[in-house]
Design an enzyme around this catalytic site. Structure first.
Site, PDB file in Angstrom:
ATOM      1  CG  HIS A 121      -1.811   1.054   1.355  1.00 17.55           C
ATOM      2  ND1 HIS A 121      -1.848   1.992   1.991  1.00 17.55           N
ATOM      3  CD2 HIS A 121      -3.077   0.968   1.018  1.00 17.55           C
ATOM      4  CE1 HIS A 121      -2.381   2.897   1.912  1.00 17.55           C
ATOM      5  NE2 HIS A 121      -3.413   2.215   1.593  1.00 17.55           N
ATOM      6  CG  ASP A 198      -0.039  -2.875   6.434  1.00 14.66           C
ATOM      7  OD1 ASP A 198      -0.670  -2.840   6.913  1.00 14.66           O
ATOM      8  OD2 ASP A 198      -0.348  -1.087   5.332  1.00 14.66           O
ATOM      9  CD  GLN A 201      -7.672  -5.346   3.320  1.00 16.13           C
ATOM     10  OE1 GLN A 201      -8.492  -5.326   3.662  1.00 16.13           O
ATOM     11  NE2 GLN A 201      -7.398  -3.828   2.751  1.00 16.13           N
ATOM     12  CE  LYS A 224      -8.466  -0.493   5.205  1.00 11.92           C
ATOM     13  NZ  LYS A 224      -6.499  -0.120   4.579  1.00 11.92           N
ATOM     14  CB  CYS A 364      -3.359   2.928  -1.335  1.00  4.13           C
ATOM     15  SG  CYS A 364      -4.787   4.695  -1.267  1.00  4.13           S
TER      16      CYS A 364
HETATM   17  C1  LIG Z   1      -5.723   0.135   4.248  1.00  3.69           C
HETATM   18  C2  LIG Z   1      -4.385   0.087   4.697  1.00  3.69           C
HETATM   19  C3  LIG Z   1      -3.445   1.127   4.465  1.00  3.69           C
HETATM   20  C4  LIG Z   1      -3.505   2.096   5.325  1.00  3.69           C
HETATM   21  O1  LIG Z   1      -4.925   1.864   6.660  1.00  3.69           O
HETATM   22  P1  LIG Z   1      -4.959   3.811   7.110  1.00  3.69           P
HETATM   23  O2  LIG Z   1      -6.154   3.218   8.152  1.00  3.69           O
HETATM   24  O3  LIG Z   1      -5.775   4.098   5.688  1.00  3.69           O
HETATM   25  O4  LIG Z   1      -3.978   4.794   7.960  1.00  3.69           O
HETATM   26  C5  LIG Z   1      -2.349   0.725   5.077  1.00  3.69           C
HETATM   27  N1  LIG Z   1      -2.057  -1.006   4.427  1.00  3.69           N
HETATM   28  C6  LIG Z   1      -2.742  -1.735   4.103  1.00  3.69           C
HETATM   29  C7  LIG Z   1      -2.434  -3.526   3.366  1.00  3.69           C
HETATM   30  C8  LIG Z   1      -4.199  -1.150   3.843  1.00  3.69           C
HETATM   31  O5  LIG Z   1      -5.322  -1.872   3.143  1.00  3.69           O
END
Ligand SMILES: *Cc1c(COP(=O)(O)O)cnc(C)c1O
Length: 406
Positions: A121, A198, A201, A224, A364
């Site tokens: 992302h 990260d 997701q 999320k 993104c």
């Molecule tokens: C949504 C997402 C982000 C960013 O999250 P924010 O809540 O906008 O800070 C980063 N990495 C992944 C894989 C995402 O799905």
């Protein structure tokens, strides 16, 4: 078995209509919907004990502090962190990543290398590029295959004693790929590099165990996983959090302030300058409780059923291509697709007219779209409150839109 009827009743928004049609919400990878117990926690805070935390001796302040710190412990238990002070509250995944990237400025030198995956992302690319600019470190990229799976052999050949940091998402938001993070972490530790995963997701689908993974940093966003926006978390190993300097200066993060010298507060407060999103933290805790009450095993099994069902039905549509792993066991419930000759944006607009919310565009993750030489995809992402009937509505909608646009 998931009690889907009861679950759907707990999401008030699922009752609304869009353009005269019942809402079919398939944009869960961008943000999830909010169940009543989380909405109640937000209302309860503002209605009954809204106060600033950690400072006041008065009752409301103490109640707010207790609830906020209880939420931290819920998050600690959920991700199985060894200590609650290894959980830092942030405004979201992006904020968590920037905190770490900023902290590494003083720990990197010219010639050091940072490895990121090709599946990232933008929020897990740009902060590292900025870090490289500040330090003279080099950014290297783990390539992916045509199926959107990381090339682990290439990864191994990128690792060396120059590697200081490795960054990778647990699940790709653009393709749904579940990455082999345990292997990525073990290999990185073989050259003494730190790893940030990260989990934005992954967190709605998979319960990560940070100690079993032996990961150095794990980050996620509340919005999320059934929680509010503007709230997230950073897990960091104690040793790393002690090594990193504070991110922002201000109230709450200090031990003692004079104009000559300021000393910093202990963890986690060292990284939590200013008044935080108190209500957001508490509601994040409520969201974690809510999902654990349903159970992550139950959620994962049901979402996998939805994924398989939708994959089969969508692939039956002429000219439709799904990007990402063909093996659905290597994927979370995210389907990124295109139909030959149809722009994803046009598809998204027609689906919205039919009450169906999908995401269109680059999600993104422009490097992934460039890799496939496409402007973007249509992405349908599922949550445990979605149904097969809704997938039927999506499939019929896609067919109808395709006939109109071709
Ligand atoms: C949504 C997402 C982000 C960013 O999250 P924010 O809540 O906008 O800070 C980063 N990495 C992944 C894989 C995402 O799905």
């Amino acid at each position: 078995m998931i009690a889907i009827e009861n679950i759907r009743k707990e999401f008030p928004i699922l009752n609304r209509t869009v353009n005269g049609k019942p809402l079919v919400y398939f944009d869960n990878a961008a943000t999830s919907q909010t169940p009543q117990p989380v909405i109640d926690a937000i209302v309860d805070y503002y209605q009954n004990y809204n106060a600033n935390i950690h400072r006041g001796v008065h009752t409301l302040s103490q109640e707010a502090t207790d609830k906020y710190e209880e939420a931290r412990i819920k998050i600690q238990k959920h991700f199985n962190a060894a200590n609650s002070y290894e959980i830092i509250f942030t405004s979201g995944t992006t904020d968590s990543i920037n905190l770490v990237a900023n902290g590494f400025t003083s720990l990197l030198n010219e010639g050091n290398e940072i490895i990121v995956s090709a599946l990232e992302h933008h929020s897990n690319i740009v902060p590292w590029q900025m870090l490289c600019e500040r330090t003279g470190a080099l950014l290297k990229v783990i390539p992916m295959t045509q199926e959107g799976v990381l090339d682990m052999e290439a990864y191994k050949s990128l690792l060396s004693d120059k590697t200081k940091l490795v960054f990778c998402n647990h699940v790709s938001n653009a393709l749904g790929t579940i990455n082999p993070i345990k292997d990525i972490i073990t290999l990185a530790h073989g050259v003494n590099a730190a790893v940030l995963i990260d989990g934005a997701q992954a967190a709605p689908h998979i319960k990560a165990d940070v100690q079993a993974l032996d990961v150095d940093f794990y980050v996620a966003s509340a919005h999320k996983m059934c929680g509010p926006t503007g709230q997230g978390m950073l897990y960091g190993k104690e040793t790393w959090l002690k090594k990193l300097p504070p991110y922002q200066g201000g109230g709450e993060m200090i031990a003692e302030v004079t104009f000559e010298k300021t000393t910093y507060a202990d963890l986690p407060h060292k990284f939590e300058a200013g008044t935080p999103n108190i209500c957001g933290g508490i509601a994040f805790g409520a969201a974690i409780d809510y999902m654990n009450n349903i159970g992550f095993d139950v959620i994962a099994a049901y979402e996998h059923e939805l994924l398989e069902y939708a994959t089969e039905k969508l692939l039956a549509i002429e000219g439709l291509r799904i990007y990402g792993p063909k093996d659905t066991t290597q994927k979370a419930a995210v389907i990124s697709f295109n139909i030959e000759g149809i722009h994803p944006y046009d598809m998204g607009v027609i689906l919205d007219k039919l009450g169906i919310a999908v995401r269109t565009g680059h999600h993104c993750a422009q490097p992934i779209m460039n890799f496939f030489c496409i402007p973007g995809t249509v992405r349908a992402s599922f949550a445990f409150y979605n149904t097969k009937e809704e997938i039927d509505i999506l499939v019929a909608g896609v067919e109808r839109a395709a006939n109109m646009l071709r």
